[in-house]
Design a protein around this motif. Structure first.
Motif, short mmCIF file in Angstrom:
data_model
loop_
_atom_site.label_atom_id
_atom_site.label_comp_id
_atom_site.label_asym_id
_atom_site.label_seq_id
_atom_site.Cartn_x
_atom_site.Cartn_y
_atom_site.Cartn_z
N GLN A 63 57.07 38.04 35.06
CA GLN A 63 56.41 37.52 36.11
C GLN A 63 56.74 38.30 37.30
O GLN A 63 55.99 38.43 38.24
CB GLN A 63 56.88 35.99 36.55
N CYS A 67 54.18 41.19 37.27
CA CYS A 67 52.86 40.69 37.56
C CYS A 67 52.57 40.31 38.92
O CYS A 67 51.78 40.46 39.72
CB CYS A 67 52.34 39.93 36.53
N GLY A 68 53.66 39.72 39.56
CA GLY A 68 53.77 39.09 40.64
C GLY A 68 53.60 40.47 41.76
O GLY A 68 52.96 40.21 42.98
N ASN A 100 50.27 40.75 42.61
CA ASN A 100 49.34 39.46 42.66
C ASN A 100 48.87 38.88 41.83
O ASN A 100 47.70 38.38 41.97
CB ASN A 100 48.46 39.90 43.97
N THR A 125 49.41 36.65 37.49
CA THR A 125 50.65 35.88 36.82
C THR A 125 50.72 36.27 35.47
O THR A 125 49.85 36.77 34.72
CB THR A 125 49.86 34.72 37.02
N ARG A 144 51.07 36.18 31.35
CA ARG A 144 50.86 35.23 30.19
C ARG A 144 51.39 36.13 29.24
O ARG A 144 50.71 37.10 28.88
CB ARG A 144 49.32 34.95 30.49
N TYR A 185 52.99 40.83 27.55
CA TYR A 185 52.74 39.93 28.72
C TYR A 185 51.52 40.63 29.24
O TYR A 185 51.66 41.76 29.54
CB TYR A 185 53.80 39.45 29.52
N CYS A 235 48.90 40.52 32.72
CA CYS A 235 48.72 40.10 33.99
C CYS A 235 47.37 39.33 33.96
O CYS A 235 46.38 40.28 33.91
CB CYS A 235 48.99 41.23 34.95
#
Length: 86
Positions: free
Chosen positions: A54, A57-58, A61, A63, A65, A83, A85
């Motif tokens: 996170q 990915c943050g 900007n 999220t 998954r 993961y 993004c």
């Protein structure tokens, strides 16, 4: 072949190699809209891995998954959690 041309070709090859390196699954902080995190299946916390994904990915900007996991081909013990993004 002229020396200048050789240097230009070598520069292109090095640039392509560097570009490919950013998509390496072991590269945790690349600029790709995904991340693969290596972990020890005998000593890990899925919440910590998700928090790391996170954070990556943050910064884009987006999220994180969960997108599956794989076994490290060079070690039967280590795994990668993937993961995407979104």
């Amino acid at each position: 072949m002229k020396p200048i041309f050789r240097y230009a070709v070598a520069g292109v090859i090095l640039a392509l190699g560097a570009a490919c390196a950013t998509s390496d699954p072991g590269n945790r902080y690349g600029t790709e809209p995904s991340i693969s995190i290596p972990y020890d299946p005998y000593d890990y916390d899925p919440d910590d891995l998700l928090a790391e994904a996170q954070a990556h990915c943050g910064a884009l900007n987006m999220t994180a998954r969960f997108d599956g996991e794989t076994v490290d081909p060079q070690s039967v013990r280590w795994r990668y959690r993937h993961y995407r993004c979104i």
